[in-house]
Design a protein around this motif. Structure first.
Motif, PDB file in Angstrom:
ATOM      1  N   SER A  10       0.826  -1.214   0.000  1.00 45.53           N
ATOM      2  CA  SER A  10       0.000   0.000   0.000  1.00 45.53           C
ATOM      3  C   SER A  10       0.857   1.260   0.000  1.00 45.53           C
ATOM      4  CB  SER A  10      -0.964  -0.001   1.187  1.00 45.53           C
ATOM      5  OG  SER A  10      -0.260   0.150   2.397  1.00 45.53           O
ATOM      6  N   VAL A  11       2.070   1.174   0.527  1.00 42.43           N
ATOM      7  CA  VAL A  11       2.985   2.321   0.518  1.00 42.43           C
ATOM      8  C   VAL A  11       3.700   2.422  -0.827  1.00 42.43           C
ATOM      9  CG1 VAL A  11       5.115   3.244   1.529  1.00 42.43           C
ATOM     10  CG2 VAL A  11       3.315   2.336   3.017  1.00 42.43           C
ATOM     11  N   VAL A  12       4.158   1.292  -1.354  1.00 38.63           N
ATOM     12  CA  VAL A  12       4.939   1.281  -2.582  1.00 38.63           C
ATOM     13  C   VAL A  12       4.060   1.479  -3.823  1.00 38.63           C
ATOM     14  CG1 VAL A  12       6.452  -0.139  -4.036  1.00 38.63           C
ATOM     15  CG2 VAL A  12       6.775  -0.101  -1.567  1.00 38.63           C
ATOM     16  N   SER A  13       2.860   0.922  -3.805  1.00 35.95           N
ATOM     17  CA  SER A  13       1.980   0.969  -4.970  1.00 35.95           C
ATOM     18  C   SER A  13       1.789   2.373  -5.541  1.00 35.95           C
ATOM     19  CB  SER A  13       0.632   0.334  -4.630  1.00 35.95           C
ATOM     20  OG  SER A  13      -0.244   0.410  -5.714  1.00 35.95           O
ATOM     21  N   PRO A  14       1.458   3.386  -4.738  1.00 40.65           N
ATOM     22  CA  PRO A  14       1.301   4.728  -5.315  1.00 40.65           C
ATOM     23  C   PRO A  14       2.587   5.267  -5.950  1.00 40.65           C
ATOM     24  CG  PRO A  14       0.368   4.655  -3.109  1.00 40.65           C
ATOM     25  CD  PRO A  14       1.104   3.365  -3.326  1.00 40.65           C
ATOM     26  N   LEU A  15       3.733   4.881  -5.408  1.00 42.78           N
ATOM     27  CA  LEU A  15       5.004   5.346  -5.972  1.00 42.78           C
ATOM     28  C   LEU A  15       5.221   4.802  -7.375  1.00 42.78           C
ATOM     29  CD1 LEU A  15       7.297   4.906  -2.834  1.00 42.78           C
ATOM     30  CD2 LEU A  15       6.184   7.005  -3.646  1.00 42.78           C
ATOM     31  N   THR A  16       4.708   3.583  -7.632  1.00 43.58           N
ATOM     32  CA  THR A  16       4.912   2.966  -8.945  1.00 43.58           C
ATOM     33  C   THR A  16       4.118   3.658 -10.044  1.00 43.58           C
ATOM     34  OG1 THR A  16       3.143   1.324  -8.681  1.00 43.58           O
ATOM     35  CG2 THR A  16       5.349   0.717  -7.889  1.00 43.58           C
ATOM     36  N   ARG A  17       3.212   4.526  -9.658  1.00 39.24           N
ATOM     37  CA  ARG A  17       2.405   5.244 -10.657  1.00 39.24           C
ATOM     38  C   ARG A  17       2.910   6.665 -10.914  1.00 39.24           C
ATOM     39  NH1 ARG A  17      -1.208   2.240  -7.650  1.00 39.24           N
ATOM     40  NH2 ARG A  17      -1.991   3.998  -6.446  1.00 39.24           N
ATOM     41  N   THR A  18       4.069   7.000 -10.374  1.00 34.25           N
ATOM     42  CA  THR A  18       4.619   8.335 -10.592  1.00 34.25           C
ATOM     43  C   THR A  18       5.397   8.387 -11.909  1.00 34.25           C
ATOM     44  OG1 THR A  18       6.699   7.874  -9.441  1.00 34.25           O
ATOM     45  CG2 THR A  18       4.843   8.696  -8.096  1.00 34.25           C
ATOM     46  N   ARG A  19       5.551   9.573 -12.433  1.00 35.87           N
ATOM     47  CA  ARG A  19       6.325   9.750 -13.675  1.00 35.87           C
ATOM     48  C   ARG A  19       7.775   9.318 -13.486  1.00 35.87           C
ATOM     49  NH1 ARG A  19       3.844  15.469 -15.451  1.00 35.87           N
ATOM     50  NH2 ARG A  19       1.983  14.625 -16.435  1.00 35.87           N
ATOM     51  N   VAL A  20       8.341   9.623 -12.338  1.00 33.99           N
ATOM     52  CA  VAL A  20       9.733   9.252 -12.081  1.00 33.99           C
ATOM     53  C   VAL A  20       9.891   7.739 -12.138  1.00 33.99           C
ATOM     54  CG1 VAL A  20      11.569   9.237 -10.337  1.00 33.99           C
ATOM     55  CG2 VAL A  20      10.259  11.322 -10.749  1.00 33.99           C
ATOM     56  N   PHE A  21       8.987   7.020 -11.476  1.00 40.43           N
ATOM     57  CA  PHE A  21       9.059   5.554 -11.500  1.00 40.43           C
ATOM     58  C   PHE A  21       8.890   5.032 -12.925  1.00 40.43           C
ATOM     59  CE2 PHE A  21       7.320   1.294 -11.429  1.00 40.43           C
ATOM     60  CZ  PHE A  21       8.182   0.650 -10.569  1.00 40.43           C
ATOM     61  N   ARG A  22       7.893   5.559 -13.666  1.00 41.55           N
ATOM     62  CA  ARG A  22       7.648   5.069 -15.025  1.00 41.55           C
ATOM     63  C   ARG A  22       8.825   5.366 -15.949  1.00 41.55           C
ATOM     64  NH1 ARG A  22       2.391   7.522 -14.571  1.00 41.55           N
ATOM     65  NH2 ARG A  22       3.079   8.901 -16.222  1.00 41.55           N
ATOM     66  N   TRP A  23       9.597   6.400 -15.641  1.00 41.37           N
ATOM     67  CA  TRP A  23      10.788   6.685 -16.438  1.00 41.37           C
ATOM     68  C   TRP A  23      11.942   5.774 -16.015  1.00 41.37           C
ATOM     69  CZ3 TRP A  23      15.720   8.090 -15.137  1.00 41.37           C
ATOM     70  CH2 TRP A  23      16.554   8.425 -16.206  1.00 41.37           C
ATOM     71  N   ALA A  24      12.171   5.661 -14.706  1.00 37.42           N
ATOM     72  CA  ALA A  24      13.341   4.946 -14.200  1.00 37.42           C
ATOM     73  C   ALA A  24      13.193   3.423 -14.227  1.00 37.42           C
ATOM     74  CB  ALA A  24      13.647   5.403 -12.774  1.00 37.42           C
ATOM     75  N   ALA A  25      12.023   2.919 -13.899  1.00 39.61           N
ATOM     76  CA  ALA A  25      11.849   1.471 -13.744  1.00 39.61           C
ATOM     77  C   ALA A  25      12.205   0.660 -14.988  1.00 39.61           C
ATOM     78  CB  ALA A  25      10.435   1.158 -13.283  1.00 39.61           C
ATOM     79  N   PRO A  26      11.739   1.050 -16.186  1.00 42.02           N
ATOM     80  CA  PRO A  26      12.092   0.229 -17.352  1.00 42.02           C
ATOM     81  C   PRO A  26      13.585   0.242 -17.664  1.00 42.02           C
ATOM     82  CG  PRO A  26      10.414   1.865 -17.936  1.00 42.02           C
ATOM     83  CD  PRO A  26      10.815   2.113 -16.518  1.00 42.02           C
ATOM     84  N   ARG A  27      14.281   1.258 -17.206  1.00 40.70           N
ATOM     85  CA  ARG A  27      15.716   1.358 -17.464  1.00 40.70           C
ATOM     86  C   ARG A  27      16.541   0.633 -16.400  1.00 40.70           C
ATOM     87  NH1 ARG A  27      13.024   5.647 -19.264  1.00 40.70           N
ATOM     88  NH2 ARG A  27      13.708   6.717 -21.148  1.00 40.70           N
ATOM     89  N   LEU A  28      16.079   0.691 -15.148  1.00 41.41           N
ATOM     90  CA  LEU A  28      16.873   0.164 -14.041  1.00 41.41           C
ATOM     91  C   LEU A  28      16.486  -1.249 -13.598  1.00 41.41           C
ATOM     92  CD1 LEU A  28      17.011   3.393 -11.828  1.00 41.41           C
ATOM     93  CD2 LEU A  28      18.720   2.554 -13.448  1.00 41.41           C
ATOM     94  N   LEU A  29      15.200  -1.542 -13.568  1.00 42.62           N
ATOM     95  CA  LEU A  29      14.767  -2.827 -13.020  1.00 42.62           C
ATOM     96  C   LEU A  29      15.214  -4.044 -13.829  1.00 42.62           C
ATOM     97  CD1 LEU A  29      11.266  -2.026 -11.504  1.00 42.62           C
ATOM     98  CD2 LEU A  29      13.477  -2.227 -10.361  1.00 42.62           C
ATOM     99  N   PRO A  30      15.093  -4.057 -15.162  1.00 39.08           N
ATOM    100  CA  PRO A  30      15.526  -5.266 -15.888  1.00 39.08           C
ATOM    101  C   PRO A  30      16.985  -5.655 -15.660  1.00 39.08           C
ATOM    102  CG  PRO A  30      14.086  -3.971 -17.273  1.00 39.08           C
ATOM    103  CD  PRO A  30      14.397  -3.123 -16.048  1.00 39.08           C
ATOM    104  N   PRO A  31      17.946  -4.716 -15.717  1.00 39.62           N
ATOM    105  CA  PRO A  31      19.324  -5.158 -15.461  1.00 39.62           C
ATOM    106  C   PRO A  31      19.539  -5.613 -14.017  1.00 39.62           C
ATOM    107  CG  PRO A  31      19.295  -2.821 -16.126  1.00 39.62           C
ATOM    108  CD  PRO A  31      17.901  -3.332 -16.196  1.00 39.62           C
ATOM    109  N   ILE A  32      18.858  -4.951 -13.070  1.00 38.39           N
ATOM    110  CA  ILE A  32      18.982  -5.373 -11.671  1.00 38.39           C
ATOM    111  C   ILE A  32      18.397  -6.774 -11.504  1.00 38.39           C
ATOM    112  CG2 ILE A  32      18.206  -4.905  -9.311  1.00 38.39           C
ATOM    113  CD1 ILE A  32      18.370  -1.886 -10.039  1.00 38.39           C
ATOM    114  N   GLU A  33      17.233  -7.019 -12.110  1.00 41.36           N
ATOM    115  CA  GLU A  33      16.611  -8.354 -12.040  1.00 41.36           C
ATOM    116  C   GLU A  33      17.541  -9.421 -12.618  1.00 41.36           C
ATOM    117  OE1 GLU A  33      14.009  -9.520 -10.577  1.00 41.36           O
ATOM    118  OE2 GLU A  33      12.417  -8.041 -10.569  1.00 41.36           O
ATOM    119  N   ARG A  34      18.209  -9.107 -13.733  1.00 42.98           N
ATOM    120  CA  ARG A  34      19.115 -10.087 -14.346  1.00 42.98           C
ATOM    121  C   ARG A  34      20.282 -10.420 -13.426  1.00 42.98           C
ATOM    122  NH1 ARG A  34      17.480  -7.411 -19.086  1.00 42.98           N
ATOM    123  NH2 ARG A  34      19.185  -5.914 -19.035  1.00 42.98           N
TER     124      ARG A  34
END
Length: 165
Positions: A10-34
């Motif tokens: 409930s705390v993290v969910s709203p953050l995932t809908r921010t512009r910053v998250f939508r910009w950063a997540a596709p760039r940062l999360l896949p390499p970190i996941e790998r």
């Protein structure tokens, strides 16, 4: 009483809908996941700390090359998984959805266990029920569909029986 996981979501969910998250997540999360997957032999996914996660193994629709994508999934209550092509609210469908449309035979890895699956596109008559299940797990997730300006592709992944040779 809410669990710790529900409180964190409930705390993290709203953050995932921010512009910053939508910009950063596709760039940062896949390499970190790998990196995390490589270090753990595929048994740990960063995203799995918050939501059920899997690695989807597909065949490239154009290239024919093997592809891997880390995704959140929602159990559908019948031993199957639902995945949503939200792509962080981008205006284009993610490549893995084209791969499944071209070849619905795929595989998933969940907690280090790999299994064959067949993907089927969830039709209009089942979309609202599928979204309700997804949002019960991750509140507000359908907001990605509204923000993207497109109808997000939802797939049901059905495990296939392993053949004994």
């Amino acid at each position: 009483m809410p669990s710790v996981l529900q409180i964190v979501r409930s705390v993290v969910s709203p953050l995932t809908r921010t512009r910053v998250f939508r910009w950063a997540a596709p760039r940062l999360l896949p390499p970190i996941e790998r990196v995390v997957a490589a270090l753990s032999g595929g048994r740990v996914q960063l995203s799995a700390l918050l939501v059920p996660s899997l690695i989807l193994h597909t065949t490239g629709a154009r290239s024919g090359a093997p592809r891997e994508t880390a995704l959140m999934y929602t159990p559908d209550g019948a031993g199957r998984a639902i995945v949503a092509g939200t792509s962080f609210a981008r205006d284009r469908h993610p490549a893995w959805t084209y791969n499944l449309l071209a070849d619905p035979e795929a595989a998933i890895t969940v907690r280090g266990r790999r299994m064959r699956v067949r993907a089927s596109l969830i039709g209009d008559d089942e979309r609202d029920a599928a979204w309700a299940r997804i949002e019960a797990q991750w509140p507000g997730y359908r907001g990605y569909e509204r923000e993207s300006g497109r109808v997000v592709r939802l797939f049901r992944l059905q495990p296939l029986a392993e053949s004994r040779s």
